[in-house]
Design an enzyme around this catalytic site. Sequence first.
Site, short mmCIF file in Angstrom:
data_model
loop_
_atom_site.label_atom_id
_atom_site.label_comp_id
_atom_site.label_asym_id
_atom_site.label_seq_id
_atom_site.Cartn_x
_atom_site.Cartn_y
_atom_site.Cartn_z
N TYR A 1 23.90 -16.65 147.41
CA TYR A 1 25.09 -17.14 148.13
C TYR A 1 24.75 -18.06 149.30
O TYR A 1 25.38 -17.98 150.35
CB TYR A 1 25.91 -15.98 148.71
CG TYR A 1 26.21 -14.84 147.78
CD1 TYR A 1 26.91 -15.06 146.59
CD2 TYR A 1 25.81 -13.55 148.09
CE1 TYR A 1 27.21 -14.00 145.75
CE2 TYR A 1 26.10 -12.49 147.24
CZ TYR A 1 26.79 -12.72 146.07
OH TYR A 1 27.07 -11.67 145.25
N TYR B 1 36.22 -8.15 143.46
CA TYR B 1 34.79 -8.43 143.29
C TYR B 1 34.17 -7.26 142.52
O TYR B 1 34.26 -6.11 142.94
CB TYR B 1 34.08 -8.60 144.63
CG TYR B 1 32.62 -8.90 144.42
CD1 TYR B 1 32.21 -10.16 144.02
CD2 TYR B 1 31.65 -7.91 144.58
CE1 TYR B 1 30.87 -10.44 143.77
CE2 TYR B 1 30.31 -8.18 144.34
CZ TYR B 1 29.93 -9.45 143.93
OH TYR B 1 28.61 -9.71 143.68
N ASP C 1 36.44 0.85 140.20
CA ASP C 1 35.14 0.36 140.64
C ASP C 1 34.89 0.89 142.05
O ASP C 1 35.40 0.35 143.02
CB ASP C 1 35.13 -1.18 140.61
CG ASP C 1 33.83 -1.76 141.14
OD1 ASP C 1 33.00 -0.99 141.66
OD2 ASP C 1 33.66 -2.99 141.05
N LYS D 1 25.25 1.05 144.59
CA LYS D 1 25.01 0.88 146.03
C LYS D 1 24.47 2.15 146.70
O LYS D 1 23.30 2.46 146.55
CB LYS D 1 26.26 0.34 146.71
CG LYS D 1 26.51 -1.11 146.29
CD LYS D 1 27.39 -1.91 147.22
CE LYS D 1 27.28 -3.38 146.90
NZ LYS D 1 28.53 -4.01 146.53
C1 LIG Z 1 28.65 -4.92 145.29
C2 LIG Z 1 29.72 -4.60 144.32
C3 LIG Z 1 29.50 -4.74 142.95
C4 LIG Z 1 28.22 -5.30 142.38
O1 LIG Z 1 27.14 -4.48 142.67
P1 LIG Z 1 25.63 -5.08 142.56
O2 LIG Z 1 24.80 -3.88 142.77
O3 LIG Z 1 25.52 -6.10 143.62
O4 LIG Z 1 25.52 -5.64 141.21
C5 LIG Z 1 30.51 -4.36 142.08
N1 LIG Z 1 31.67 -3.89 142.55
C6 LIG Z 1 31.93 -3.76 143.86
C7 LIG Z 1 33.24 -3.21 144.30
C8 LIG Z 1 30.97 -4.12 144.79
O5 LIG Z 1 31.22 -4.01 146.10
#
Ligand SMILES: *Cc1c(COP(=O)(O)O)cnc(C)c1O
Length: 431
Positions: free
Chosen positions: A20, A150, A248, A277
Amino acid sequence: MSLDAAALVALDRAHLWRPYTSHEDHRNRPLLVVRAAEGCWLIGDDGRRYLDGNASWWVSALGHRHPRLVRAMRDQLDRLDHCALAGLTHEGAVRLAAELCSTAPAGLTRVFYSDDGSTAVEVALKIAVQSFAQNGEPERRRIVALAGAYHGDTAGAVSVGGIETFRRPYGPLLFEALRPPDPEHGEQGWERAVAWIEDELARSGASIAAVLVEPVVQGAAGMRIWPPRLLVRLREATRRAGSLLIADEVFTGFGRTGPMWACEHAGITPDLLCTAKALGGGMIPFAATLATETLYARFEGGLDRALFHGHSYCGNPIGCALALETLAVLREERVLEHARTKAARLAAGFDRLRRLPAVRRTRAIGMVAAADLGDGGYRGRLGWTVYERALERGAYLRPLGDTIYVAPALNISEPDLERLISIVHDAVGTL
Ligand SMILES: *Cc1c(COP(=O)(O)O)cnc(C)c1O
């Protein structure tokens, strides 16, 4: 032998391709060389300590190098570094799957491991579409995804993403998703978006495989917070239409918004839940997609009905050990309970920001708080000015364009949190 900071920065500029980041910025923007980290602090080569205002891109929920996580990783390394999950199994993968299911919203009973947030979402999309394709509903294959969403940066995840800057260059690689109007800011917009989805599900639900959301907080969109009662409505509407609801929780999971999972604000169970994460203890990439038994059953049968997805490192034992220890620390150190008073302070601190002329809006939930400084969205530059001013004052506050936010480790000490809030005030005050 280690390189000095100037040599490191020169080599970085010569050989790295940064995420980015424009080449211009890579060449010209100062780069902070980090030599170490401890708890909520990053320790720079310049000898200064910087508060890690976003838990290093939302991963180190328990701070850096939590002693129990370091020990868990070392112990695991002494026994088993890695083995494939094909025809083999190991204790960590099994115990973690059972524990994730017992902490997750009731009804999620199956765990599919992958590498990171993006792949956890890819897995959910594939499960959704395949589950219908092989059970007599091949036409049920569209995905509803929100503006501002996202879900990661792989092609499938970008297809369901809703931030134009991330999508524009990759059009030819992406599939079409169904998109309600952008909720933007405020409950009315969210009401409209959810009503649009309800209509679409009622009208053409038979073609919709799943509705995908970041429950209660859209992270990368600028920490946009939406009402849990609307998540309840999405749960009801997807159920009526026979479509799936995918949550998500890559960012919102592990107590970031208060409860363990953001879905708990609404008291709902999604059909699929993605986590990553914080799951890897903030140390290694590690992810899981949780599913209901009903969904698992839709893959019953021979190889032609199996889920054809897998990664070299799925269920990696070190990741499992870190995730299990993260869960144990959350429980035994009562991290979420202690975070409640800190969340209130954080919310109050951002509320006070509204007195500053540069601030348009603020919002907070759990251990996340954000302030909008302009309307430039993700490409805005005001946040970057604050970023530089905050760095001078000893905090790392990477912005989302014109939105600045903090999402520190959940176990940050109260004095450190106060300090972070006061650096934010000082930095924004200079605008
Ligand atoms: C960061 C994030 C992702 C992607 O995760 P990566 O480990 O960077 O591939 C997917 N969904 C959400 C809501 C996120 O914050």
